[in-house]
Write a protein that holds these residues in place. Structure first.
Motif, PDB file in Angstrom:
ATOM      1  N   TRP A 245       3.893  -4.728  -8.011  1.00  0.00           N
ATOM      2  CA  TRP A 245       3.323  -5.912  -7.366  1.00  0.00           C
ATOM      3  C   TRP A 245       1.894  -6.156  -7.851  1.00  0.00           C
ATOM      4  O   TRP A 245       1.490  -7.287  -8.109  1.00  0.00           O
ATOM      5  CB  TRP A 245       3.325  -5.743  -5.852  1.00  0.00           C
ATOM      6  CG  TRP A 245       4.626  -6.057  -5.192  1.00  0.00           C
ATOM      7  CD1 TRP A 245       5.491  -5.174  -4.604  1.00  0.00           C
ATOM      8  CD2 TRP A 245       5.235  -7.342  -5.040  1.00  0.00           C
ATOM      9  NE1 TRP A 245       6.591  -5.829  -4.110  1.00  0.00           N
ATOM     10  CE2 TRP A 245       6.462  -7.161  -4.354  1.00  0.00           C
ATOM     11  CE3 TRP A 245       4.867  -8.631  -5.424  1.00  0.00           C
ATOM     12  CZ2 TRP A 245       7.311  -8.221  -4.040  1.00  0.00           C
ATOM     13  CZ3 TRP A 245       5.712  -9.695  -5.105  1.00  0.00           C
ATOM     14  CH2 TRP A 245       6.911  -9.489  -4.429  1.00  0.00           C
ATOM     15  N   ARG A 246       1.132  -5.068  -7.989  1.00  0.00           N
ATOM     16  CA  ARG A 246      -0.258  -5.203  -8.446  1.00  0.00           C
ATOM     17  C   ARG A 246      -0.304  -5.752  -9.864  1.00  0.00           C
ATOM     18  O   ARG A 246      -1.129  -6.612 -10.187  1.00  0.00           O
ATOM     19  CB  ARG A 246      -0.964  -3.847  -8.367  1.00  0.00           C
ATOM     20  CG  ARG A 246      -2.454  -3.905  -8.688  1.00  0.00           C
ATOM     21  CD  ARG A 246      -3.115  -2.557  -8.477  1.00  0.00           C
ATOM     22  NE  ARG A 246      -3.037  -2.143  -7.088  1.00  0.00           N
ATOM     23  CZ  ARG A 246      -3.541  -1.005  -6.626  1.00  0.00           C
ATOM     24  NH1 ARG A 246      -4.128  -0.160  -7.461  1.00  0.00           N
ATOM     25  NH2 ARG A 246      -3.442  -0.695  -5.355  1.00  0.00           N
ATOM     26  N   LEU A 249       0.358  -9.495  -9.768  1.00  0.00           N
ATOM     27  CA  LEU A 249      -0.732 -10.296  -9.203  1.00  0.00           C
ATOM     28  C   LEU A 249      -1.912 -10.431 -10.161  1.00  0.00           C
ATOM     29  O   LEU A 249      -2.785 -11.270  -9.954  1.00  0.00           O
ATOM     30  CB  LEU A 249      -1.195  -9.678  -7.885  1.00  0.00           C
ATOM     31  CG  LEU A 249      -0.207  -9.791  -6.724  1.00  0.00           C
ATOM     32  CD1 LEU A 249      -0.643  -8.902  -5.566  1.00  0.00           C
ATOM     33  CD2 LEU A 249      -0.055 -11.234  -6.268  1.00  0.00           C
ATOM     34  N   THR A 252      -0.467 -13.648 -15.682  1.00  0.00           N
ATOM     35  CA  THR A 252      -0.323 -15.097 -15.663  1.00  0.00           C
ATOM     36  C   THR A 252       0.740 -15.550 -16.661  1.00  0.00           C
ATOM     37  O   THR A 252       1.201 -14.772 -17.491  1.00  0.00           O
ATOM     38  CB  THR A 252      -1.663 -15.779 -15.984  1.00  0.00           C
ATOM     39  OG1 THR A 252      -1.535 -17.190 -15.826  1.00  0.00           O
ATOM     40  CG2 THR A 252      -2.114 -15.480 -17.395  1.00  0.00           C
ATOM     41  N   ARG A 281       6.375 -21.063  -7.670  1.00  0.00           N
ATOM     42  CA  ARG A 281       6.046 -19.652  -7.520  1.00  0.00           C
ATOM     43  C   ARG A 281       6.077 -19.224  -6.052  1.00  0.00           C
ATOM     44  O   ARG A 281       6.587 -18.136  -5.730  1.00  0.00           O
ATOM     45  CB  ARG A 281       4.661 -19.363  -8.103  1.00  0.00           C
ATOM     46  CG  ARG A 281       4.270 -17.895  -7.986  1.00  0.00           C
ATOM     47  CD  ARG A 281       2.932 -17.597  -8.600  1.00  0.00           C
ATOM     48  NE  ARG A 281       2.654 -16.168  -8.567  1.00  0.00           N
ATOM     49  CZ  ARG A 281       1.553 -15.612  -9.054  1.00  0.00           C
ATOM     50  NH1 ARG A 281       0.636 -16.363  -9.627  1.00  0.00           N
ATOM     51  NH2 ARG A 281       1.378 -14.317  -8.986  1.00  0.00           N
ATOM     52  N   THR A 285       8.518 -16.476  -4.577  1.00  0.00           N
ATOM     53  CA  THR A 285       7.925 -15.277  -3.996  1.00  0.00           C
ATOM     54  C   THR A 285       8.540 -14.979  -2.633  1.00  0.00           C
ATOM     55  O   THR A 285       8.858 -13.827  -2.309  1.00  0.00           O
ATOM     56  CB  THR A 285       6.392 -15.442  -3.857  1.00  0.00           C
ATOM     57  OG1 THR A 285       5.820 -15.618  -5.150  1.00  0.00           O
ATOM     58  CG2 THR A 285       5.775 -14.205  -3.208  1.00  0.00           C
ATOM     59  N   TRP A 302       3.884  -4.686  -1.110  1.00  0.00           N
ATOM     60  CA  TRP A 302       2.844  -5.545  -1.689  1.00  0.00           C
ATOM     61  C   TRP A 302       1.605  -5.662  -0.803  1.00  0.00           C
ATOM     62  O   TRP A 302       0.593  -6.183  -1.224  1.00  0.00           O
ATOM     63  CB  TRP A 302       3.408  -6.948  -1.927  1.00  0.00           C
ATOM     64  CG  TRP A 302       3.854  -7.623  -0.655  1.00  0.00           C
ATOM     65  CD1 TRP A 302       3.075  -8.306   0.232  1.00  0.00           C
ATOM     66  CD2 TRP A 302       5.162  -7.622  -0.121  1.00  0.00           C
ATOM     67  NE1 TRP A 302       3.831  -8.751   1.288  1.00  0.00           N
ATOM     68  CE2 TRP A 302       5.132  -8.346   1.098  1.00  0.00           C
ATOM     69  CE3 TRP A 302       6.381  -7.096  -0.553  1.00  0.00           C
ATOM     70  CZ2 TRP A 302       6.256  -8.543   1.880  1.00  0.00           C
ATOM     71  CZ3 TRP A 302       7.506  -7.309   0.223  1.00  0.00           C
ATOM     72  CH2 TRP A 302       7.442  -8.016   1.425  1.00  0.00           C
ATOM     73  N   ALA A 306      -3.367  -5.771  -3.497  1.00  0.00           N
ATOM     74  CA  ALA A 306      -4.654  -6.392  -3.845  1.00  0.00           C
ATOM     75  C   ALA A 306      -5.378  -6.752  -2.548  1.00  0.00           C
ATOM     76  O   ALA A 306      -5.695  -7.910  -2.295  1.00  0.00           O
ATOM     77  CB  ALA A 306      -4.447  -7.605  -4.729  1.00  0.00           C
ATOM     78  N   CYS A 312      -3.369 -15.240   1.158  1.00  0.00           N
ATOM     79  CA  CYS A 312      -2.768 -16.514   0.768  1.00  0.00           C
ATOM     80  C   CYS A 312      -2.607 -17.385   2.014  1.00  0.00           C
ATOM     81  O   CYS A 312      -2.163 -16.907   3.064  1.00  0.00           O
ATOM     82  CB  CYS A 312      -1.415 -16.249   0.117  1.00  0.00           C
ATOM     83  SG  CYS A 312      -0.500 -17.735  -0.336  1.00  0.00           S
ATOM     84  N   PHE A 318       0.481 -11.889   1.817  1.00  0.00           N
ATOM     85  CA  PHE A 318       0.177 -11.773   0.398  1.00  0.00           C
ATOM     86  C   PHE A 318      -1.280 -12.120   0.150  1.00  0.00           C
ATOM     87  O   PHE A 318      -1.868 -12.925   0.883  1.00  0.00           O
ATOM     88  CB  PHE A 318       1.056 -12.719  -0.425  1.00  0.00           C
ATOM     89  CG  PHE A 318       2.328 -12.106  -0.892  1.00  0.00           C
ATOM     90  CD1 PHE A 318       2.431 -11.559  -2.159  1.00  0.00           C
ATOM     91  CD2 PHE A 318       3.415 -12.043  -0.049  1.00  0.00           C
ATOM     92  CE1 PHE A 318       3.605 -10.980  -2.594  1.00  0.00           C
ATOM     93  CE2 PHE A 318       4.600 -11.461  -0.471  1.00  0.00           C
ATOM     94  CZ  PHE A 318       4.700 -10.932  -1.749  1.00  0.00           C
ATOM     95  N   LEU A 321      -2.838 -16.005  -4.442  1.00  0.00           N
ATOM     96  CA  LEU A 321      -2.127 -16.005  -5.713  1.00  0.00           C
ATOM     97  C   LEU A 321      -3.000 -16.663  -6.781  1.00  0.00           C
ATOM     98  O   LEU A 321      -3.535 -17.753  -6.560  1.00  0.00           O
ATOM     99  CB  LEU A 321      -0.804 -16.754  -5.586  1.00  0.00           C
ATOM    100  CG  LEU A 321       0.205 -16.188  -4.579  1.00  0.00           C
ATOM    101  CD1 LEU A 321       1.460 -17.050  -4.557  1.00  0.00           C
ATOM    102  CD2 LEU A 321       0.545 -14.743  -4.890  1.00  0.00           C
ATOM    103  N   TYR A 332      -8.708 -16.613 -10.332  1.00  0.00           N
ATOM    104  CA  TYR A 332      -8.776 -16.650  -8.883  1.00  0.00           C
ATOM    105  C   TYR A 332      -9.896 -17.611  -8.472  1.00  0.00           C
ATOM    106  O   TYR A 332     -11.069 -17.388  -8.790  1.00  0.00           O
ATOM    107  CB  TYR A 332      -9.075 -15.258  -8.303  1.00  0.00           C
ATOM    108  CG  TYR A 332      -7.912 -14.312  -8.404  1.00  0.00           C
ATOM    109  CD1 TYR A 332      -6.931 -14.290  -7.421  1.00  0.00           C
ATOM    110  CD2 TYR A 332      -7.783 -13.458  -9.498  1.00  0.00           C
ATOM    111  CE1 TYR A 332      -5.857 -13.418  -7.516  1.00  0.00           C
ATOM    112  CE2 TYR A 332      -6.714 -12.583  -9.603  1.00  0.00           C
ATOM    113  CZ  TYR A 332      -5.751 -12.566  -8.608  1.00  0.00           C
ATOM    114  OH  TYR A 332      -4.688 -11.713  -8.701  1.00  0.00           O
TER     115      TYR A 332
END
Length: 336
Positions: A245-246, A249, A252, A281, A285, A302, A306, A312, A318, A321, A332
């Protein structure tokens, strides 16, 4: 591959779509648009094109394929005691124009890399090889984790001369890294096992390794995931999921939805790409996490992937994103 090396003959074979175990093969991991050619003849990164390049219909926005690079890949694979004869390269093996074929191929991507004998990483792209001190966008590409975690073995191919290799030896010894660099074409190219090279790039300060970029966070995440490549205990498997997951994230893609498709196989989930648009996305997700949590004993791995980022707004479990970019960097908003 031997026919290409010996006779410069590039043959393309087609197999039934239901068969992925047809013949032993090597897969390639690279960026769609890699490092540009260097015009300076005195530069160590100067690339000599002896065999030329070619492009594929439907993939004209990517770098042309260098036949010279393919020679290095085939030679490296065969020097690894690889007993097969085939090379799988998505640019050639995926029909780029029909959406239906691409959707089917995306669903098979995890199995394609899992079943390959070796994955050959070209950090600077398919147009030329890069040296270890060149910065590339490979580490931040969406599909990177799957392409090197799914296979049993991954090697990195790069420009290198004998002096450069000898300079690395004491650095590796100090970091307690066993010798992992093998020459392909003497004085020109070499390859290394991926994991020790990731460790070297994290621990070497007096001899910087920039081929995976200068941001250590995605390197550390990928290194952690490869260490747990063959996980046995429940705890190891959960840590590996968090690392996956990391990785996702921090990466790209020009197609934001690929950030989900690129890890679904690693999480043992199958989504139908045909049900999502390229910018879906968030929707993808949610679908991925829903299927992940449907397994007995599953946990939201997850949640701490991060934790330092803002949550989010749409799905607060989450982190924020990142925006995707063709240039290969995760962006970001409002984060320095």
């Amino acid at each position: 591959m031997r026919a290409f090396l010996n006779d410069r003959q590039l043959d393309i074979y087609e197999y039934p779509e239901s068969s992925l175990n047809c013949n032993p093969y090597v897969a390639v991991s690279y960026v769609w648009k890699g490092n540009p050619l260097v015009a300076d003849h005195s530069s160590p990164s100067y690339w000599i094109k002896e065999l030329g390049t070619f492009s594929i219909e439907g993939a004209e926005d990517g770098d042309p394929i260098s036949l010279d690079v393919l020679c290095h890949v085939c030679s490296a694979a065969l020097s690894c005691q690889y007993s097969g004869s085939h090379l799988w390269l998505d640019r050639l093996c995926i029909v780029q124009t029909p959406k239906k074929d691409k959707a089917w191929q995306i669903r098979q991507m995890y199995e394609i890399y899992k079943r390959c004998k070796i994955c050959c990483v070209l950090p600077g792209g398919i147009q030329r090889l890069v040296s270890l001190d060149e910065d590339t966008a490979w580490i931040e590409r969406a599909w990177t984790p799957q392409e090197v975690i799914a296979p049993h073995r991954s090697i990195v191919i790069f420009l290198a001369n004998e002096d450069r290799i000898q300079q690395l030896e004491p650095v590796m010894e100090r970091l307690m890294i066993s010798s992992c660099i093998t020459e392909i074409f003497p004085g020109l190219s070499a390859y290394s096992e991926l994991r020790p090279l990731l460790k070297l790039s994290l621990g070497s300060s007096d001899f910087p390794i920039d081929v995976f970029g200068r941001n250590r966070a995605p390197i550390a995440a990928l290194y952690g995931a490869t260490i747990l490549q063959i996980s046995h205990s429940y705890v190891e498997k959960e840590i590996k999921k968090q690392m996956i997951w990391r990785c996702a994230l921090m990466r790209t893609s020009p197609r934001p939805v690929d950030m989900v498709f690129s890890i679904m196989g690693l999480l043992s989930v199958d989504l139908d790409p045909g049900q999502f648009e390229k910018h879906d996305r968030l929707k993808a997700t949610i679908a991925l996490t829903s299927k992940t949590l449907s397994y007995i004993g599953a946990k939201a791995s997850w949640l701490t992937a991060a934790y330092q980022l803002e949550p989010c707004l749409q799905i607060s479990s989450f982190p924020l994103l990142p925006e995707t970019s063709v240039g290969g960097k995760a962006i970001y908003p409002n984060v320095e």
